[in-house]
Design an enzyme around this catalytic site. Structure first.
Site, PDB file in Angstrom:
ATOM      1  N   LYS A 122      51.925   5.572 -21.445  1.00 13.58           N
ATOM      2  CA  LYS A 122      50.491   5.757 -21.630  1.00 13.58           C
ATOM      3  C   LYS A 122      50.187   7.211 -21.270  1.00 13.58           C
ATOM      4  CE  LYS A 122      45.989   3.734 -21.146  1.00 13.58           C
ATOM      5  NZ  LYS A 122      45.238   4.961 -21.033  1.00 13.58           N
ATOM      6  N   ARG A 143      38.514  10.584 -31.166  1.00 15.04           N
ATOM      7  CA  ARG A 143      38.188   9.176 -31.225  1.00 15.04           C
ATOM      8  C   ARG A 143      36.675   8.946 -31.216  1.00 15.04           C
ATOM      9  NH1 ARG A 143      38.058   5.528 -26.679  1.00 15.04           N
ATOM     10  NH2 ARG A 143      38.038   3.398 -27.458  1.00 15.04           N
ATOM     11  N   LYS A 320      49.237  -0.054 -15.669  1.00 15.47           N
ATOM     12  CA  LYS A 320      49.060   1.211 -14.945  1.00 15.47           C
ATOM     13  C   LYS A 320      50.088   1.455 -13.846  1.00 15.47           C
ATOM     14  CE  LYS A 320      44.711   2.712 -16.116  1.00 15.47           C
ATOM     15  NZ  LYS A 320      44.056   3.988 -15.987  1.00 15.47           N
ATOM     16  N   CYS A 414      45.538  38.061  10.776  1.00 16.84           N
ATOM     17  CA  CYS A 414      46.581  37.070  10.504  1.00 16.84           C
ATOM     18  C   CYS A 414      46.705  36.125  11.701  1.00 16.84           C
ATOM     19  CB  CYS A 414      47.907  37.787  10.251  1.00 16.84           C
ATOM     20  SG  CYS A 414      49.310  36.652  10.144  1.00 16.84           S
ATOM     21  N   CYS A 417      50.385  36.949  13.371  1.00 19.66           N
ATOM     22  CA  CYS A 417      50.744  38.200  14.044  1.00 19.66           C
ATOM     23  C   CYS A 417      49.533  39.044  14.432  1.00 19.66           C
ATOM     24  CB  CYS A 417      51.685  39.025  13.168  1.00 19.66           C
ATOM     25  SG  CYS A 417      50.886  39.716  11.710  1.00 19.66           S
ATOM     26  N   CYS A 432      48.326  39.200   4.678  1.00 19.16           N
ATOM     27  CA  CYS A 432      48.525  39.734   6.018  1.00 19.16           C
ATOM     28  C   CYS A 432      49.185  41.094   5.836  1.00 19.16           C
ATOM     29  CB  CYS A 432      49.428  38.788   6.807  1.00 19.16           C
ATOM     30  SG  CYS A 432      50.301  39.600   8.164  1.00 19.16           S
TER      31      CYS A 432
HETATM   32  S1  IVH Z   1      47.523   2.467 -28.548  1.00 19.95           S
HETATM   33  C1  IVH Z   1      44.992  -0.315 -30.803  1.00 19.95           C
HETATM   34  N1  IVH Z   1      49.388   3.715 -27.244  1.00 19.95           N
HETATM   35  O1  IVH Z   1      44.896   5.035 -24.193  1.00 19.95           O
HETATM   36  C2  IVH Z   1      45.614   0.400 -29.671  1.00 19.95           C
HETATM   37  N2  IVH Z   1      47.123   4.230 -26.708  1.00 19.95           N
HETATM   38  O2  IVH Z   1      42.556   2.794 -24.031  1.00 19.95           O
HETATM   39  C3  IVH Z   1      45.199   1.803 -29.646  1.00 19.95           C
HETATM   40  N3  IVH Z   1      46.870   5.980 -24.999  1.00 19.95           N
HETATM   41  O3  IVH Z   1      42.412   5.768 -26.497  1.00 19.95           O
HETATM   42  C4  IVH Z   1      45.781   2.616 -28.594  1.00 19.95           C
HETATM   43  N4  IVH Z   1      49.016   6.328 -24.677  1.00 19.95           N
HETATM   44  O4  IVH Z   1      44.002   7.607 -25.868  1.00 19.95           O
HETATM   45  C5  IVH Z   1      48.058   3.570 -27.395  1.00 19.95           C
HETATM   46  N5  IVH Z   1      51.180   4.763 -26.175  1.00 19.95           N
HETATM   47  C6  IVH Z   1      49.855   4.611 -26.342  1.00 19.95           C
HETATM   48  C7  IVH Z   1      48.901   5.353 -25.610  1.00 19.95           C
HETATM   49  C8  IVH Z   1      47.532   5.132 -25.816  1.00 19.95           C
HETATM   50  C9  IVH Z   1      47.794   6.682 -24.328  1.00 19.95           C
HETATM   51  C10 IVH Z   1      45.422   6.152 -24.798  1.00 19.95           C
HETATM   52  C11 IVH Z   1      44.661   6.383 -26.047  1.00 19.95           C
HETATM   53  C12 IVH Z   1      43.643   5.299 -26.145  1.00 19.95           C
HETATM   54  C13 IVH Z   1      43.642   4.753 -24.761  1.00 19.95           C
HETATM   55  C14 IVH Z   1      43.512   3.262 -24.844  1.00 19.95           C
END
Ligand code: IVH
Length: 680
Positions: A122, A143, A320, A414, A417, A432
């Site tokens: 991610k 987006r 996450k 400093c 020193c 220094c």
């Molecule tokens: S797939 C339909 N793959 O995470 C699925 N998103 O909340 C569309 N993101 O807006 C997203 N890495 O900016 C996908 N390997 C990944 C991702 C990814 C980061 C971000 C992306 C998206 C957000 C999703």
């Protein structure tokens, strides 16, 4: 050149540059050194300048251009850009919950085989959609709210990882979705330059990426180094889509789009857990920030069957990792004195778990930055720790500032020193002025002198340096070689054995190379590469010491600032005395250029090293090959003369065999280095 000659050459150069971009950005396996790439690029630029009729908007030279916009045009996404659900349970439970939900919704039961998932990173950047028509990039859009984004084509074109045209046979229409991001190295370099210029740095790579993409002036956007990874799709026409997401990604790679290699197809919840664990373990070593991993049901027919829930697909989830930014409280602000006297304010923090470790200190960089951020004792601050980078305070939460908090002022003297702290107008840092009088600077200088890439004195750790400097046993690096082993053995955390080991390490360190010595001396601004350039150019230390700034500047990569620093260093009597005392202590260094004149047996030859070597490090092998006149390249190509294959040599060795390049083993390399001629 004739008109057709020029057109042919331009086509050839464009194809070569596109191919090198592909090797670099998509395969992560460059075939030529940067200098060669730059040469091709400049040749094409010159050719296009001489022959305006050859200009082509899809030429690799045409990435920047066009005027600043007043606003971005809206773009409607025919297929909306969705987001993904985030699984907040950062443990294995998160993966199990997703797999269980997918199985339930697909109506799978116990005896059914595990579901196959495409696992990805991610990325922590900004989502973008790229539209290619007949293989040409025609539009890039952010987006936005998922339905409507902003057209940022001009800026996307400045990102070298994004191909302006696709390779091979591409679909009539291909919308690729992915993430624009800034690598940690590019972020650090950009911020270092901003700080030097006294300009505000970027808060984090994500803001850097988002800010540059939404920059109305493409020339400014081009100055911020961005990258791109593809991970999904929008509209596609004129292509029979394969059965799985994994195969879709493989097709993108064939078309020349960068897809992270950190991806895998995993089976069932257990496979997801293993992927999450493996990526978490290497997160700090990745060259860019991620905030987790993404799991996608691999079969596209199953994706369609699972469908969507308002704005999120049911077939994907983000799992996450612990956050890399957290809030905590500044308990104190102290200053540290570095090797060149630079005063760095450091925030002592209420311990906070961030980026996988407990952080108690964070750098505030310099006086300029502390003033700009106005960090005060008692403030609640945002702390960032990503990768192996030192944790830093990125901003203050002003709403939580206690009323009694006062602005921080740098000390005028400093703290170590007592010498005055000075700040020149040209620099953001305060220093220094004590030089070697200052024990803090001395400790750092010794630490640098002993570091791995300098004289590499093993066993000379911080605690020992601390004691040696505090007792005044070591005032400068030459004193190290006069240490009394018996006395050292009595120091805290030492003993006869460690003292003897240190003695041996010092003995070994006495035989070094000119470039290492120059680096070890810690001349301001002279890092490893400049030290090598100087060593190579001058060959002998005495020639370098005697050189005036004009002569120094004849060295490749040495500019006026570095030349002045070198001259000032050697003009200083105590530094000359240091060299004399190092020599007297028995420190010797090979003087490369002198040797080079005797033996240039590899002049004009290109050598590639691959695999591990037993008897010398890769750095050493590289330096010694260069001293014999060889060019040491990273990738094997038709131009490679020799490949040195060490332990576990991989694809480069295969490539060498394929191309019929002469392969040497380690013994062969040692023979060559020992001056034995190679048969052509
Ligand atoms: S797939 C339909 N793959 O995470 C699925 N998103 O909340 C569309 N993101 O807006 C997203 N890495 O900016 C996908 N390997 C990944 C991702 C990814 C980061 C971000 C992306 C998206 C957000 C999703």
């Amino acid at each position: 050149m004739t008109a057709t000659g020029a057109a042919d050459r331009a086509a050839e150069l464009r194809a070569a540059i596109d191919r090198h971009n592909y090797r670099y950005y998509v395969l992560d396996d460059p075939q030529v050194p940067d200098a060669e790439y730059d040469r091709l690029f400049r040749e094409l630029q010159a050719l296009e300048a001489d022959h305006p009729e050859l200009r082509d908007p899809h030429s690799p030279t045409q990435r920047v251009g066009g005027k600043a916009l007043d606003r971005f045009a809206p773009v409607r996404h025919r297929i909306p850009m969705l987001s993904i659900r985030t699984e907040t349970d950062v443990g294995p439970g998160g993966a199990r919950a997703f797999d269980a939900q997918v199985r339930r919704e697909l109506g799978l039961n116990e005896p059914d085989p595990p579901v196959e998932y495409a696992c990805e990173l991610k990325f922590d950047g900004l989502a973008m959609s790229l539209r290619y028509e007949n293989g040409q990039l025609v539009r890039a859009a952010t987006r936005g709210d998922g339905e409507t984004g902003e057209e940022v084509t001009q800026n996307a074109r400045t990102i070298k990882a994004i191909p302006l045209r696709l390779r091979g046979v591409a679909p009539d229409v291909l919308e690729v979705r992915g993430e624009v991001y800034m690598s940690r190295a590019d972020f650090a370099r950009y911020n270092a330059r901003q700080r030097e210029a006294g300009l505000p740095p970027l808060t984090n790579p994500r803001n850097g990426a988002a800010g540059s993409i939404r920059q109305l002036d493409p020339n400014l956007a081009a100055k911020r180094p961005l990258s791109f990874f593809a991970y999904g799709f929008g509209e596609i026409e004129g292509w029979d889509t394969p059965a799985t997401h994994g195969e879709m990604l493989a097709a993108l790679v064939e078309w020349g789009l960068p897809v992270s290699r950190e991806r895998a197809v995993a089976l069932g919840a257990q496979g997801l857990i293993e992927f999450h664990r493996a990526i978490a373990a290497k997160r700090d070593r990745l060259p860019f920030d991620i905030d987790g991993v993404v799991y996608k049901v691999n079969r596209l027919d199953w994706q369609r069957r699972l469908g969507f829930r308002t704005r999120e697909p049911r077939w994907a989830v983000a799992h996450k990792f612990p956050a890399q930014e957290e809030l905590t409280v500044v308990e104190a602000i102290e200053v540290q004195v570095g090797r060149t006297g630079a005063i760095t304010p450091v925030a002592r923090l209420k311990p906070v778990f961030v980026g996988g470790v407990t952080v108690t200190n964070a750098t505030l960089h310099n006086a300029g930055e502390i003033a700009r951020k106005d960090v005060r004792v008692g403030d609640t601050v945002q702390v960032r720790r990503a990768g192996d980078v030192i944790p830093e305070v990125v901003g203050v939460v002003l709403e939580r500032r206690p009323p009694e908090a006062r602005p921080f002022a740098l000390p005028e003297t400093c703290p170590v020193c007592g010498s005055p702290v000075v700040r020149s107008d040209s620099e953001a840092v305060a220093r220094c002025s004590g030089g070697w009088q200052c024990r803090a600077q001395r400790k750092e200088a010794i630490r640098h002198f002993a570091s791995r890439r300098a004289l590499d004195i093993e066993g000379l750790g911080d605690k020992l340096i601390e004691q040696l400097v505090e007792r005044d046993w070591v005032r400068d690096p030459a004193d190290l070689f006069a240490l009394d082993a018996a006395a050292v053995a009595e120091l805290e955390r030492m003993g006869a054995k460690s003292a003897a080991k240190l003695g041996e390490a010092l003995e070994r360190a006495k035989t070094t190379r000119l470039d290492r010595l120059l680096y070890a001396l810690g001349i301001r601004g002279i890092g490893e590469s400049m030290a090598s350039a100087l060593a190579e150019h001058f060959g002998a230390l005495d020639a370098l010491v005697a050189a005036d700034p004009d002569r120094l500047q004849q060295t490749p990569d040495i500019g006026p600032v570095a030349a002045a620093a070198v001259q000032a260093f050697f003009a200083e009597p105590r530094n000359r005395d240091l060299i004399a005392r190092l020599r007297a202590a028995g420190v010797t260094w090979s003087e490369t250029a002198a040797k080079r004149l005797e033996n240039r047996s590899l002049a004009g030859k290109t050598v590639v090293l691959t695999g591990g070597l037993e008897s010398l490090s890769r750095d050493e092998a590289t330096a010694r090959l260069r001293a014999l006149g060889a060019k040491v390249a990273s990738g094997v190509s038709g131009k490679t003369d020799y490949v040195v294959a060490g332990r576990d040599a991989g694809s480069k060795l295969d490539k060498a065999r394929e191309l019929g390049v002469t392969v040497l083993d380690e013994a062969g390399l040692l023979n060559v280095l020992a001056g034995q001629a190679l048969s052509p």
